[in-house]
Design an enzyme around this catalytic site. Structure first.
Site, short mmCIF file in Angstrom:
data_model
loop_
_atom_site.label_atom_id
_atom_site.label_comp_id
_atom_site.label_asym_id
_atom_site.label_seq_id
_atom_site.Cartn_x
_atom_site.Cartn_y
_atom_site.Cartn_z
N ASP A 269 0.65 -1.27 0.07
CA ASP A 269 0.06 0.02 -0.15
C ASP A 269 0.83 1.33 0.02
O ASP A 269 2.16 1.02 0.31
CB ASP A 269 -0.74 0.01 1.21
CG ASP A 269 -1.68 1.19 1.46
OD1 ASP A 269 -2.34 1.53 0.50
OD2 ASP A 269 -1.79 1.80 2.56
N ASP B 86 -1.66 -0.61 6.44
CA ASP B 86 -1.86 -0.20 7.37
C ASP B 86 -3.49 -0.09 7.71
O ASP B 86 -3.81 0.22 8.82
CB ASP B 86 -1.40 1.74 7.42
CG ASP B 86 -2.43 2.42 6.44
OD1 ASP B 86 -3.13 3.20 7.17
OD2 ASP B 86 -2.28 2.06 5.35
N ASP C 220 -0.25 5.08 1.04
CA ASP C 220 -0.47 6.25 1.91
C ASP C 220 -0.43 5.41 3.53
O ASP C 220 -1.02 4.43 3.66
CB ASP C 220 -2.06 6.61 1.93
CG ASP C 220 -2.15 7.33 0.57
OD1 ASP C 220 -1.08 7.74 0.04
OD2 ASP C 220 -3.04 7.08 -0.20
#
Length: 243
Positions: A12, A189, A14
């Site tokens: 991922d 996250d 961000d």
């Protein structure tokens, strides 16, 4: 003896590789550059969308149209040049060293690397090149016949289960070329990426939100906190510089 099995590490972007959200930072950049008429109202809406994202309730199609609105009618080349300056000035300093080291570790093992992000392709692809990833998947913007932004997203929306859909299409292309990876690694996250993390062979939680942290603990997924490591490194450097 080295394995001949192909590995793919999926990151991922961000809050995984990047300390922050590249879409929110991009909108702030556009406000500063006066590409947005009412910057304060626009940023307020961005904040509401961010809350909805973390709650898992964001209408992604509406969000994408919203963040594309300042680009409507602008030429692809104009926006590309602006993104290059944005990545150089605001994104590069926010890339987390620990995350970059992990990505480099995969490269050193001979693993392919791929970034899949809910942010849009015209932002994600230049950042993927910046960090040395092999490829990037993200929702593409649509262009008119003259190469201007229409304000519409197109293709697969790479959000929640859409990330897995995009990955499966990407893997199918490699399978047709007899280059499909055998073993998948995943890093994220957010609980929004659970469909992807549950699909890979080796899932990792990075700076996880509360829901993902609980699930990672239950399932024994390794956890990285590259943001805290970056903060400690910065604190140490500041202390050293004061001597």
């Amino acid at each position: 003896m080295p394995s001949d099995r192909r590995h793919l590490a999926i990151f991922d972007l961000d809050d995984t590789l990047l300390d922050g959200d590249c879409t929110g930072l991009w909108i702030a950049w556009l406000v500063r550059r006066r590409w947005v008429e009412d910057g304060e109202a626009f940023m307020d809406q961005v904040a509401r969308h961010e809350q909805q994202y973390h709650a898992g309730t964001l209408d992604m199609q509406a969000h994408l149209r919203f963040v594309l609105a300042p680009l409507v009618g602008r030429r692809r080349e104009t926006v590309r040049d602006e993104v290059v300056a944005f990545v150089e000035t605001w994104i590069r300093p926010r890339l987390m060293p620990g995350a970059l080291e992990r990505l480099a570790w995969h490269r050193d093992q001979g693993h392919a690397t791929l970034i899949i992000s809910a942010s849009m392709y015209h932002l994600v692809e230049p950042i993927a090149r910046e960090v040395g990833a092999d490829d990037a998947l993200a929702t593409p913007p649509a262009f008119d016949a003259e190469g201007r932004f229409t304000g519409e997203p197109t293709g697969i929306v790479t959000y929640q289960s859409g990330k897995l859909t995009a990955l499966e299409a990407w893997l199918a292309e490699r399978e047709a070329a007899h280059a499909r990876p055998d073993i998948l690694w995943g890093y994220s996250d957010s609980h929004n990426d659970l469909p992807l993390l549950e699909h890979v062979d080796h899932a990792h939680a990075t700076q996880p939100d509360a829901r993902l942290a609980r699930i990672a603990e239950l399932r024994g997924w390794p956890r990285f906190d590259w943001r805290s490591a970056s903060a400690m490194s910065t604190k140490g450097a500041s202390a050293a510089s004061s001597w």
